[in-house]
Scaffold this motif. Structure first.
Motif, mmCIF file in Angstrom:
data_model
loop_
_atom_site.group_PDB
_atom_site.id
_atom_site.type_symbol
_atom_site.label_atom_id
_atom_site.label_comp_id
_atom_site.label_asym_id
_atom_site.label_seq_id
_atom_site.Cartn_x
_atom_site.Cartn_y
_atom_site.Cartn_z
ATOM 1 N N PRO A 246 0.816 -1.501 -0.185
ATOM 2 C CA PRO A 246 -0.490 0.238 -0.078
ATOM 3 C C PRO A 246 1.699 1.145 -0.206
ATOM 4 O O PRO A 246 0.477 2.449 -0.603
ATOM 5 C CB PRO A 246 -0.705 0.125 1.134
ATOM 6 N N ALA A 247 1.846 1.341 0.829
ATOM 7 C CA ALA A 247 2.721 2.567 1.128
ATOM 8 C C ALA A 247 3.393 2.891 -0.528
ATOM 9 O O ALA A 247 3.265 4.046 -1.280
ATOM 10 C CB ALA A 247 4.150 2.372 1.909
ATOM 11 N N ILE A 280 16.876 -0.888 -11.180
ATOM 12 C CA ILE A 280 16.519 -1.215 -9.851
ATOM 13 C C ILE A 280 15.031 -1.322 -9.967
ATOM 14 O O ILE A 280 14.535 -1.458 -11.423
ATOM 15 C CB ILE A 280 15.786 1.056 -9.831
ATOM 16 N N PRO A 281 14.932 -1.875 -8.981
ATOM 17 C CA PRO A 281 13.420 -2.470 -8.481
ATOM 18 C C PRO A 281 12.113 -1.106 -9.400
ATOM 19 O O PRO A 281 11.783 -0.086 -9.416
ATOM 20 C CB PRO A 281 13.064 -2.523 -7.470
ATOM 21 N N MET A 282 10.832 -1.851 -10.109
ATOM 22 C CA MET A 282 10.080 -0.868 -10.883
ATOM 23 C C MET A 282 9.167 0.251 -9.777
ATOM 24 O O MET A 282 8.528 1.152 -9.616
ATOM 25 C CB MET A 282 8.557 -1.399 -11.069
ATOM 26 N N VAL A 283 9.356 -0.271 -8.130
ATOM 27 C CA VAL A 283 9.123 0.725 -7.208
ATOM 28 C C VAL A 283 9.622 1.626 -6.453
ATOM 29 O O VAL A 283 9.508 2.824 -6.891
ATOM 30 C CB VAL A 283 8.808 0.030 -6.111
ATOM 31 N N GLU A 284 10.870 1.492 -7.146
ATOM 32 C CA GLU A 284 12.251 2.821 -6.988
ATOM 33 C C GLU A 284 12.041 3.329 -7.436
ATOM 34 O O GLU A 284 12.033 4.904 -7.710
ATOM 35 C CB GLU A 284 13.142 1.922 -7.103
ATOM 36 N N ALA A 285 11.223 3.442 -8.836
ATOM 37 C CA ALA A 285 11.628 4.040 -10.303
ATOM 38 C C ALA A 285 10.838 4.974 -10.650
ATOM 39 O O ALA A 285 9.957 5.908 -10.860
ATOM 40 C CB ALA A 285 11.676 2.677 -11.582
ATOM 41 N N GLY A 340 2.343 11.837 -2.572
ATOM 42 C CA GLY A 340 2.232 10.624 -1.715
ATOM 43 C C GLY A 340 3.640 10.067 -0.821
ATOM 44 O O GLY A 340 3.408 9.651 -0.230
ATOM 45 N N LEU A 341 4.474 11.270 -0.777
ATOM 46 C CA LEU A 341 5.331 10.941 -0.184
ATOM 47 C C LEU A 341 5.496 11.284 0.958
ATOM 48 O O LEU A 341 6.596 11.212 1.765
ATOM 49 C CB LEU A 341 6.448 11.968 -1.311
ATOM 50 N N LEU A 342 4.714 12.371 1.342
ATOM 51 C CA LEU A 342 4.348 12.803 3.279
ATOM 52 C C LEU A 342 2.883 12.346 4.204
ATOM 53 O O LEU A 342 1.641 12.105 2.875
ATOM 54 C CB LEU A 342 4.963 13.348 3.185
ATOM 55 N N LEU A 354 10.217 2.625 4.313
ATOM 56 C CA LEU A 354 10.461 2.593 3.275
ATOM 57 C C LEU A 354 10.637 3.846 2.392
ATOM 58 O O LEU A 354 11.547 3.726 1.565
ATOM 59 C CB LEU A 354 9.009 1.811 2.560
ATOM 60 N N LEU A 355 9.843 4.849 1.874
ATOM 61 C CA LEU A 355 9.898 6.500 1.183
ATOM 62 C C LEU A 355 11.141 7.290 2.770
ATOM 63 O O LEU A 355 12.255 7.241 0.940
ATOM 64 C CB LEU A 355 9.184 7.474 1.451
#
Length: 716
Positions: A246-247, A280-285, A340-342, A354-355
């Motif tokens: 979810p994050a 890099i992993p897609m989530v990182e992208a 969505g970063l905070l 994670l962020l």
């Protein structure tokens, strides 16, 4: 001089005021025939998320467990486990909200990571957090872990509560926080199974990544975009790339919303290019893509926000990190939230772990030398040091300190159109917090305590040693009202080390004295004595200026207080006499007053009531002449106690009744209960047993309603 050591030997506030003769006593709502005002039911959960993808099977499992939890000796314990980012905390909140009607006595929350120091949680502080949520004021809370545990068990007995215990690493951290009632529910989140629950049976609910269809629905709720239905293949690729976390899906959904004119296939293709080129992993992208769309100030804040040592950050501290004005900081925080970063919570903006890791990686890429982060960290530390000193001055007034108030933090301006370029001075200073008065200053100190104590460690690690020990000075006043022992002990130990690194002699002495008190209050007498022995030795090298001689007297006072805590009244008397002599020599009238008061109390403990009366009568006179309201209060009440012990109960009555009236005027139920017990003893002396029992009954009722331990519980 430790003029700010206004608590009693046991750490309690001894405050009373002589207000003249009182002909009658009025017990307000405390009388047994009148109901007290109702207390609000605690509900310590943040507002619900706008979008939550129900984990229906897990919810039904927990609901069945709640329905079947009968004839059990303890509370129902639900252990939510899973990897970081899986949504354990939000799911725990969701379950607590959904079941709150079953548990009408409220919902409490404690995050153990907020209280973790070097991997360890001071569980007594965690119990204190929960007691605060149960409306037990700090002056009613016991100082020891055992005492607080008894209070917690008493306060939760026969209740139907939900207690959410977040981020437990070991079962031993969670067990002392379980409510005493079998009708309660404890929700414990952890990344792994909790094997050491000490015989407590828990319903384990492991959380897996969201299934594909659930993750797609969650992405759809966040993005609210018709492209999702039109391009299911691209949606599936995004969701799989986020790993069902979810994050990560939250950031992806906000990213999709931002680029509404691009097809999802194009967005996914851009991510695939990143994957091929950088591996890099897609989530990182996805996170990188979200950052790429940030404006300059929001991007700069994302790179430095992890320098804040507290779990949440508000706009004023963000302005310090940026070296800018409040409005720009607010705009940057809101932009990061929109991306969505905070996440905006009542206590401030929080970033998922994670962020936080991603922000650190991006910051290192943009600033390999760490220059920008170091400057932001330095600004934040200096800003907190300045605000804490300003708040302390309002809260405690002028007192003995050795650090200069930090100057306003200079603002900076980033070079336009050059990402992460060195900042250029010549802009307004970072704004200070505006305090309307003492109460607001005290509230700010408590609300920012995690950042303040964290900045002490941060400053020491950055070799900003002066900032480290200077930050401890205002934290002293905060500690006296809010004894968060793990925080304060760690901070003052760091303050000692920082003063030693600089060989700043007055700070070396002062820090050791201030560290000693929380140690002896936790019954760590040997370590407290060792620090005071070093402080006494170092004080011999101080000069003969009035300030330095006052500090020497302060060391003797702390030694006397330590001896008093251990019951060495004769040794304490010698130290207080020595301190009083120094204050008299340098003409410090308040120091003479304080030591005379301490000597009077010590004489009473030595069962020398006539000597105590003489000393306290003198201290009371000096306090009135110096117009010291706090000391007039304390000396008046102590004089009343001494007079009773010396056989002058009639003379004592006026002083103690005045103290009772003042405690009620201030709304201090702790002082009121203590004074009522003294009035009961006076009534006994005067042969009025009915009045004595009435006072004791009211004191017992106050103690019970305020969450304090009864005399029987304290002695057990």
């Amino acid at each position: 001089m430790a003029e700010e050591t206004y608590n009693s030997m046991g750490g309690r506030a001894d405050v009373a005021v002589q207000a003249g003769r009182i002909e009658g006593l009025h017990q307000h709502f405390h009388g047994t025939g009148t109901a007290p005002p109702s207390q609000p039911v605690p509900f310590q959960l943040p507002p619900a998320l706008a979008h939550f993808e129900n984990r229906q099977d897990e919810q039904e499992h927990i609901e069945r467990a709640a329905e079947s939890h009968t004839d059990h000796p303890g509370p129902l314990v639900v252990a939510l486990t899973g990897i970081g980012g899986i949504g354990k905390t939000e799911f725990g909140f969701h379950v607590a909200r959904r079941l709150s009607q079953r548990y009408p006595d409220g919902v409490l929350y404690v995050d153990l990571d907020d209280l973790r120091r070097d991997g360890t949680v001071e569980v007594a502080d965690a119990v204190g957090e929960l007691l605060t949520g149960l409306d037990v004021a700090s002056d009613w809370q016991e100082r020891s872990f055992a005492g607080r545990s008894k209070q917690y068990w008493t306060r939760t007995r026969d209740k139907r509560l939900i207690v959410v215990i977040d981020n437990a690493r070991y079962g031993a951290e969670a067990v002392p926080l379980l409510p005493a009632s079998a009708g309660s529910l404890a929700i414990v989140t952890s990344q792994g199974p909790l094997y050491d629950l000490g015989g407590v049976t828990a319903v384990e609910v492991p959380l897996s990544p969201l299934a594909l269809d659930h993750a797609v629905r969650l992405l759809g709720h966040i993005a609210e975009d018709p492209r999702l239905a039109a391009e299911p293949g691209a949606v599936t690729e995004i969701v799989r790339g986020c790993g069902g976390l979810p994050a990560a899906l939250k950031v992806a959904g906000q990213w999709v919303r931002k680029y509404r004119r691009r097809s999802l296939s194009r967005l996914v293709a851009e991510l695939s290019t990143e994957l091929r080129e950088r591996g890099i992993p897609m989530v990182e992208a996805v996170w990188d893509a979200a950052c790429a769309g940030l404006g300059p100030e929001a991007a700069r804040l994302y790179h430095v926000v992890t320098q804040c040592p507290a779990p949440a950050i508000a706009a004023p501290a963000a302005a310090a990190l940026l070296g800018g004005d409040l409005r720009s900081a607010e705009d940057a925080l809101e932009e990061l939230e929109s991306a969505g970063l905070l996440e905006n919570r009542p206590e401030g903006y929080r970033m998922h772990d994670l962020l936080r890791g991603h922000a650190d990686r991006r910051a290192r890429q943009a600033d390999p030398a760490g220059t920008a982060r170091a400057e932001a960290r330095r600004r934040l530390i200096r800003w907190y040091r300045r605000q804490a000193a300003r708040a302390d001055l309002l809260a405690a007034g002028p007192r003995m300190t050795f650090a200069e108030t930090a100057a306003a933090v200079p603002g900076v301006r980033a070079v336009p159109d050059v990402p992460d370029a060195p900042a250029v001075p010549d802009v307004p200073d970072v704004p200070d917090v505006e305090f309307s008065g003492k109460a607001e200053a005290l509230r700010w100190m408590e609300s920012q305590r995690l950042a303040l104590y964290g900045c002490v460690r941060l400053a020491f690690e950055a070799e900003l040693y002066e900032d480290a020990w200077a930050l401890c000075e205002p934290l002293w006043t905060h500690f006296l009202d809010h004894p968060h022992y793990a925080d304060v002990t760690d901070a003052f130990r760091t303050g000692v080390a920082a003063a030693d690194r600089l060989e700043h002699l007055p700070a070396m002495v002062r820090m050791r004295c201030q560290l000693a008190r929380p140690l002896w209050e936790q019954e760590q007498y040997d370590e407290a004595a060792e620090h005071l022995r070093h402080a006494l030795g170092a004080s011999q090298s101080l000069g003969d200026s009035p300030q330095e001689r006052k500090l020497k007297a302060s060391v003797r006072e702390f030694l006397g207080l330590l001896k008093s805590a251990q019951g060495d009244w004769a040794g304490a008397t010698a130290d207080f006499e020595a301190a009083r002599g120094v204050h008299a020599e340098i003409g410090n009238a308040y120091g003479v007053l304080l030591q005379t008061h301490l000597l009077g109390r010590t004489a009473l403990s030595l069962d020398e009531p006539e000597r105590a009366v003489a000393l306290l009568r003198e201290a009371h006179r000096m306090a009135r002449e110096q117009e010291r309201e706090r000391m007039t209060a304390r000396t008046g009440f102590e004089l009343g106690r001494a007079l009773r012990r010396a056989g002058h109960a009639a003379e004592a009555q006026g002083l103690v009744r005045a103290a009772l009236a003042n405690s009620r005027e201030r709304g201090s139920t702790f002082d009121e209960a203590r004074i009522l017990k003294e009035l009961a003893s006076l009534a006994d002396e005067l042969g009025d047993s009915a009045e004595a029992e009435e006072h004791r009954a009211t004191a017992r009722l106050l103690t019970e309603r305020s969450g304090g331990l009864s005399d029987e519980d304290q002695s057990s």
